[in-house]
Scaffold this motif. Structure first.
Motif, PDB file in Angstrom:
ATOM      1  N   LEU A   5       0.840  -1.199   0.000  1.00  0.00           N
ATOM      2  CA  LEU A   5       0.000   0.000   0.000  1.00  0.00           C
ATOM      3  C   LEU A   5       0.875   1.248   0.000  1.00  0.00           C
ATOM      4  CD1 LEU A   5      -2.777  -1.003   2.572  1.00  0.00           C
ATOM      5  CD2 LEU A   5      -2.768  -1.285   0.080  1.00  0.00           C
ATOM      6  N   LEU A   6       0.592   2.152  -0.932  1.00  0.00           N
ATOM      7  CA  LEU A   6       1.301   3.419  -1.069  1.00  0.00           C
ATOM      8  C   LEU A   6       0.284   4.552  -0.963  1.00  0.00           C
ATOM      9  CD1 LEU A   6       3.165   2.517  -4.398  1.00  0.00           C
ATOM     10  CD2 LEU A   6       3.913   1.931  -2.083  1.00  0.00           C
ATOM     11  N   ARG A   7       0.786   5.742  -0.713  1.00  0.00           N
ATOM     12  CA  ARG A   7      -0.088   6.912  -0.733  1.00  0.00           C
ATOM     13  C   ARG A   7       0.505   7.929  -1.703  1.00  0.00           C
ATOM     14  NH1 ARG A   7      -4.381   7.626   2.137  1.00  0.00           N
ATOM     15  NH2 ARG A   7      -3.754   6.034   3.641  1.00  0.00           N
ATOM     16  N   VAL A   8      -0.342   8.340  -2.656  1.00  0.00           N
ATOM     17  CA  VAL A   8       0.082   9.287  -3.685  1.00  0.00           C
ATOM     18  C   VAL A   8      -0.851  10.485  -3.629  1.00  0.00           C
ATOM     19  CG1 VAL A   8       0.445   9.648  -6.150  1.00  0.00           C
ATOM     20  CG2 VAL A   8       0.958   7.415  -5.128  1.00  0.00           C
ATOM     21  N   GLY A  10      -2.316  11.823  -1.183  1.00  0.00           N
ATOM     22  CA  GLY A  10      -3.459  11.540  -0.317  1.00  0.00           C
ATOM     23  C   GLY A  10      -4.265  10.336  -0.704  1.00  0.00           C
ATOM     24  N   ALA A  11      -4.113   9.809  -1.923  1.00  0.00           N
ATOM     25  CA  ALA A  11      -4.896   8.660  -2.382  1.00  0.00           C
ATOM     26  C   ALA A  11      -4.176   7.366  -2.030  1.00  0.00           C
ATOM     27  CB  ALA A  11      -5.129   8.747  -3.888  1.00  0.00           C
ATOM     28  N   LEU A  12      -4.945   6.344  -1.635  1.00  0.00           N
ATOM     29  CA  LEU A  12      -4.407   5.030  -1.302  1.00  0.00           C
ATOM     30  C   LEU A  12      -4.299   4.200  -2.573  1.00  0.00           C
ATOM     31  CD1 LEU A  12      -3.537   3.258   1.123  1.00  0.00           C
ATOM     32  CD2 LEU A  12      -5.870   2.349   1.137  1.00  0.00           C
ATOM     33  N   THR A 115      -7.054  -1.122 -12.191  1.00  0.00           N
ATOM     34  CA  THR A 115      -7.898  -2.237 -12.615  1.00  0.00           C
ATOM     35  C   THR A 115      -9.050  -2.504 -11.661  1.00  0.00           C
ATOM     36  OG1 THR A 115      -6.458  -3.806 -11.462  1.00  0.00           O
ATOM     37  CG2 THR A 115      -5.964  -3.341 -13.778  1.00  0.00           C
ATOM     38  N   ALA A 116      -8.935  -2.089 -10.382  1.00  0.00           N
ATOM     39  CA  ALA A 116      -9.985  -2.422  -9.420  1.00  0.00           C
ATOM     40  C   ALA A 116      -9.928  -1.468  -8.239  1.00  0.00           C
ATOM     41  CB  ALA A 116      -9.837  -3.862  -8.933  1.00  0.00           C
ATOM     42  N   ALA A 117     -11.039  -1.404  -7.515  1.00  0.00           N
ATOM     43  CA  ALA A 117     -11.115  -0.671  -6.250  1.00  0.00           C
ATOM     44  C   ALA A 117     -11.251  -1.698  -5.130  1.00  0.00           C
ATOM     45  CB  ALA A 117     -12.305   0.278  -6.244  1.00  0.00           C
ATOM     46  N   PHE A 118     -10.823  -1.312  -3.921  1.00  0.00           N
ATOM     47  CA  PHE A 118     -10.888  -2.224  -2.781  1.00  0.00           C
ATOM     48  C   PHE A 118     -11.069  -1.418  -1.503  1.00  0.00           C
ATOM     49  CE2 PHE A 118      -6.480  -0.980  -3.240  1.00  0.00           C
ATOM     50  CZ  PHE A 118      -6.063  -0.755  -1.943  1.00  0.00           C
ATOM     51  N   VAL A 119     -11.438  -2.110  -0.441  1.00  0.00           N
ATOM     52  CA  VAL A 119     -11.536  -1.502   0.884  1.00  0.00           C
ATOM     53  C   VAL A 119     -10.364  -2.024   1.709  1.00  0.00           C
ATOM     54  CG1 VAL A 119     -12.901  -1.274   2.987  1.00  0.00           C
ATOM     55  CG2 VAL A 119     -14.035  -1.335   0.757  1.00  0.00           C
ATOM     56  N   ARG A 120      -9.581  -1.117   2.268  1.00  0.00           N
ATOM     57  CA  ARG A 120      -8.408  -1.503   3.050  1.00  0.00           C
ATOM     58  C   ARG A 120      -8.819  -2.365   4.234  1.00  0.00           C
ATOM     59  NH1 ARG A 120      -3.927   2.744   5.507  1.00  0.00           N
ATOM     60  NH2 ARG A 120      -2.465   1.182   6.343  1.00  0.00           N
ATOM     61  N   GLY A 122      -9.476  -3.916   7.689  1.00  0.00           N
ATOM     62  CA  GLY A 122      -9.484  -3.339   9.027  1.00  0.00           C
ATOM     63  C   GLY A 122      -9.930  -1.904   9.086  1.00  0.00           C
ATOM     64  N   THR A 123     -10.193  -1.281   7.931  1.00  0.00           N
ATOM     65  CA  THR A 123     -10.643   0.116   7.895  1.00  0.00           C
ATOM     66  C   THR A 123     -11.772   0.230   6.874  1.00  0.00           C
ATOM     67  OG1 THR A 123      -9.228   0.911   6.107  1.00  0.00           O
ATOM     68  CG2 THR A 123      -8.236   0.781   8.292  1.00  0.00           C
ATOM     69  N   ALA A 124     -12.301   1.434   6.745  1.00  0.00           N
ATOM     70  CA  ALA A 124     -13.311   1.697   5.719  1.00  0.00           C
ATOM     71  C   ALA A 124     -12.732   2.523   4.578  1.00  0.00           C
ATOM     72  CB  ALA A 124     -14.507   2.419   6.347  1.00  0.00           C
ATOM     73  N   GLU A 125     -11.401   2.625   4.514  1.00  0.00           N
ATOM     74  CA  GLU A 125     -10.777   3.461   3.494  1.00  0.00           C
ATOM     75  C   GLU A 125     -10.771   2.737   2.151  1.00  0.00           C
ATOM     76  OE1 GLU A 125      -6.743   6.154   2.845  1.00  0.00           O
ATOM     77  OE2 GLU A 125      -6.757   4.536   4.326  1.00  0.00           O
ATOM     78  N   VAL A 126     -11.089   3.467   1.102  1.00  0.00           N
ATOM     79  CA  VAL A 126     -11.138   2.916  -0.246  1.00  0.00           C
ATOM     80  C   VAL A 126      -9.819   3.198  -0.959  1.00  0.00           C
ATOM     81  CG1 VAL A 126     -12.283   3.051  -2.493  1.00  0.00           C
ATOM     82  CG2 VAL A 126     -13.636   3.145  -0.384  1.00  0.00           C
ATOM     83  N   GLY A 127      -9.305   2.193  -1.644  1.00  0.00           N
ATOM     84  CA  GLY A 127      -8.093   2.355  -2.430  1.00  0.00           C
ATOM     85  C   GLY A 127      -8.283   1.788  -3.819  1.00  0.00           C
TER      86      GLY A 127
END
Length: 500
Positions: A5-8, A10-12, A115-120, A122-127
């Motif tokens: 997991l990276l942050r660019v 502010g985006a996951l 290619t896809a979206a996901f939920v991190r 243990g959290t509700a954050e979308v990446g």
């Protein structure tokens, strides 16, 4: 599937771990390249090779060109199909496992990077999941070709057709001046720290070099050479670190330089010579690599070692508040809930016991060749260090719990009681226990008056408000009489134990 997991800006963003190579510091400037491509910011020199660097936010059209440089902390090196390039990132986070069934595909477009979206977990954050092939396929982007020795033959694959695990090869410089290569499965590496200056801690020892802060968490820094029973790392060398995660927390393993990522086939490993201690189980073999012979390190086995596992539990945030306990539980008396209580170390001495972490000056294995202790009565002998000769005492016996079945199989808590005379030379005592269990911040501690404190150790509760009540012993008080005996002025240690 395992992803990093990276942050660019502010985006996951997630990338498959097998394409992640390392993290390098942000350069003062990027060199110009004779080409133009969306998001291309220039190049950096990486170990005598030119590495093109992309601004993913500018490439995807979510920010203006150049704005990512203001928030970026480094460059993540990606390797795909024999080519390499860098991505500007704000930060690097965990390696996590995503359930392919839970991924939500992104509709195909003319230039689809994700290619896809996901939920991190243990959290509700979308990446979003980045497609490495799409990044390397951006028109006009130059990618560095990764060189492989022609004599290596084709890329090795396992029996089921899968590629052999990718390993990060790092160079460690020992205090004796020699270099040792370690190969670590990239799936076991959360990230790398490009520079590291550990601070001393209460658990500093030959294998624990201190602590460092990362992402708001304080974590221990370990010397992999010392853990494997080799000559320790050279402290004059600029260190980098691999961050590896156990179930208990993060650990930093120091090294001098990251050399390459290679695929290590089982057939390329030679058996290790007979060894003792942790090296006997944590080293899978010696890999014959272009960079030289490398010890293949089994990180999960390393993290399962009791002492290493206990150190991983040291992950604490500065100023982390402890939860308040229930004042009416177990007749504990007045309980302190604020400010946060000091951490305690949990260890086994014919039962689980705790002690203030700040009282532990170091943790070492029981010596293979203890010397007789002539300064007082110590049946276990003494440990000889670079600075002092430390008498060894059975802590279980001092606590009135009986002798340990096999003290030589345990570990030694080095304790340095405060000296009454500030000009007197420091003296340490080694308290032998069966092993470390954990390091935690109590959720509350029993508040005893002086009279009660003379009768027994206070009780603490660790882990949760419903955790067990454990005795918290004063190691300084237990060790101090033996220090006096060593000087010929005190009473016998055997009369000072308090049953808890």
């Amino acid at each position: 599937m395992k992803v990093g997991l990276l942050r660019v800006q502010g985006a996951l963003v997630a990338l498959p771990v097998d394409v992640l190579r390392e993290v390098v510091p942000l350069p003062e400037r990027f060199d110009a390249l004779p080409t133009a491509a969306p998001g291309l910011v220039g190049a950096v020199l990486l170990r005598e090779s030119v590495l093109p660097v992309l601004d993913l936010a500018a490439l995807s059209g979510t920010s203006a060109p150049g704005s990512a440089r203001e928030t970026a902390m480094g460059v993540v090196v990606l390797v795909h199909d024999g080519r390499a390039l860098g991505l500007l990132v704000d930060s690097v986070h965990d390696v996590v496992t995503l359930d392919p069934a839970a991924l939500q595909p992104v509709a195909a477009g003319e230039r689809r990077l994700f290619t896809a979206a996901f939920v991190r977990p243990g959290t509700a954050e979308v990446g979003t999941l980045l497609d490495p092939a799409a990044v390397f396929g951006v028109p006009g982007v130059l990618a560095m070709t990764t060189v492989r020795d022609p004599g290596d033959g084709p890329v090795a694959r396992t029996g089921d057709g899968e590629l052999d695990p990718a390993h990060l090869v790092v160079r460690c410089t020992s205090a004796g001046g020699g270099d040792v290569l370690l190969a670590v499965d990239v799936a076991d590496v959360q990230t790398t720290l490009p520079s590291l200056s550990p601070r001393p801690s209460q658990l500093s020892s030959p294998s624990c070099l201190g602590v460092t802060d990362h992402g708001g968490v304080r974590l221990p820094v370990l010397d992999p050479l010392a853990l494997l029973g080799l000559a320790p790392a050279d402290r004059s060398v600029a260190w980098q670190a691999l961050l590896v995660r156990s179930e208990r927390g993060l650990l930093a393993l120091v090294f001098a330089e990251a050399l390459d990522i290679v695929r290590v086939a089982p057939s390329a490993r030679s058996a290790t010579p007979p060894s003792r201690g942790l090296a006997a189980t944590a080293v899978q073999g010696v890999a014959r690599l272009p960079q030289g012979p490398a010890f293949v390190l089994d990180v999960p086995t390393l993290l399962a070692d009791p002492e290493v596992s206990a150190l991983a539990s040291l992950n604490t945030g500065p100023g982390t508040a402890a939860a308040a306990g229930s004042a009416g539980s177990a007749g504990a008396g007045a309980l302190a809930a604020s400010p946060p209580l000091d951490p305690v170390v949990l260890f086994r001495a014919r039962g689980t016991v705790t002690a203030p972490l700040h009282q532990v000056d170091g943790v070492v294995s029981f010596p293979a060749d203890p010397v007789p202790w002539i300064g007082g009565s110590s049946e276990l002998g003494a440990l000889v260090t670079e600075h002092d000769v430390v008498p060894l005492l059975d802590l279980s016996e001092l606590l009135g719990r009986g002798r340990l079945a096999d003290p030589t199989a345990g570990v030694v808590l080095l304790v340095r009681p405060p000296a009454a005379d500030p000009d007197a030379p420091p003296r340490r005592v080694g308290l032998v226990v069966e092993g470390l269990s954990d390091i935690e911040r109590p959720v509350w501690r029993e508040d005893l008056g002086e009279a009660a404190a003379e009768e027994r150790a206070p009780l603490v509760r660790t882990g949760s408000a419903t955790g067990p009540l454990l005795a918290c012993v004063d190691l300084h008080a237990l060790a101090e009489p033996h220090v006096r005996t060593a000087g010929g002025t005190g009473r016998s240690v055997a009369t000072t134990g308090r049953r808890v």
